[in-house]
Design a protein around this motif. Structure first.
Motif: not given
Ligand SMILES: Nc1ncnc2c1ncn2[C@@H]1O[C@H](COP(=O)(O)OP(=O)(O)OP(=O)(O)O)[C@@H](O)[C@H]1O
Ligand SMILES: [Mg+2]
Length: 247
Positions: A38-39, A42-44
């Motif tokens: 998590s974090g 991946k979504s980014t």
């Molecule tokens: N719009 C935003 N503004 C500031 N920080 C962000 C934003 N979106 C994501 N983050 C931060 O960027 C990092 C990556 O987030 P992301 O959502 O891409 O992770 P992830 O791998 O999809 O996590 P998960 O498995 O929990 O969905 C995290 O630390 C998150 O808090």
């Protein structure tokens, strides 16, 4: 030419450097699964690909066009990229049928009757023939997610990006959604963020393990599960398989 090419993509939120140079390619009909804690971003990464949240640096190419070029008509390109969200993102005031047909009318300019016909066909394909007139509140989570998939499919995308499509579902509903995705494999390219290791093992052509803003390791499921090159891959897959390993 690759169907999709992600080249050295970087993305920060303020001082937080989330993606530190991500590169990979995808071909027509391929299925790739992205895993990582998590974090990790991946979504980014998915948002950087369809430009909902464009990268700070690096390029994304789809079907010979550079999506990241500001001069590219992004609305046209987005029609080639379907997106299936964790939380479904359906219109609650519209029936399942309308949720699928509306994009066909508004984005593809189809007339109402044609759009309905196509929506009907896609909803049938995902096993929802009987539910087309129901509103999201009258559907189970798994059915809602299948509407989301039908909506993406109706646009005839080259690739569908899935962001944890089953993680908001009760365990007994996950299988239906994964079965639909499994049936799609090969007919449309799919880039899937998921913890479902059964799906990764059986359906993915490649697994991409992300951590610390980079791709730590990627390869076919057999290599990743049985002969991982990096100790960290082995450790992560071991942990995640214990939690989500059901076939
Ligand atoms: N719009 C935003 N503004 C500031 N920080 C962000 C934003 N979106 C994501 N983050 C931060 O960027 C990092 C990556 O987030 P992301 O959502 O891409 O992770 P992830 O791998 O999809 O996590 P998960 O498995 O929990 O969905 C995290 O630390 C998150 O808090
Ligand atoms: Mg996420």
């Amino acid at each position: 030419m690759h169907m999709l090419e992600v080249k050295d993509v970087h993305k920060s939120y303020g001082n937080l450097e989330v993606l530190k140079g991500i590169s990979f390619t995808m071909e027509k009909g391929e299925t790739k699964v992205i895993i990582g804690t998590s974090g990790t971003g991946k979504s980014t990464l998915l948002y950087c690909i369809n430009q909902l949240n464009p990268p700070d640096k690096g390029e994304v190419w789809l079907d010979g066009e550079e999506i990241t070029n500001p001069e590219t008509d992004i609305n046209k390109i987005r029609q080639k990229i379907g997106f299936v969200f964790q939380e479904f993102n359906l219109f609650n005031h519209l029936t399942a049928l309308r949720n699928v047909s509306i994009g066909l009318e508004k984005v593809k300019g189809m007339d109402k009757e044609k759009a309905q016909e196509r929506a009907m066909a896609e909803l049938t394909r995902v096993g929802l023939k009987e539910q087309v007139q129901q509103y999201p509140a009258q559907l189970s989570g798994g059915q809602k997610q299948r509407v989301g998939i039908a909506r993406a499919l109706a646009m005839d995308p080259m690739i569908i990006l899935f962001d944890e499509p089953t993680s908001a579902l009760d365990p007994e509903l996950i299988g239906d959604v994964l079965d639909v995705m499994k049936a799609l494999a090969g007919s449309v390219a799919m880039l899937v963020v998921t913890h479902e290791m059964g799906f990764a093992r059986n359906v993915a052509d490649e697994i991409i393990f992300m951590e610390g803003g980079i791709i730590v390791e990627s390869g076919p499921p057999k290599q990743m599960f049985q002969y991982p090159k990096k100790p960290r891959t082995k450790e992560f897959l071991g942990k995640i398989s214990t939690l989500y390993g059901k076939e």
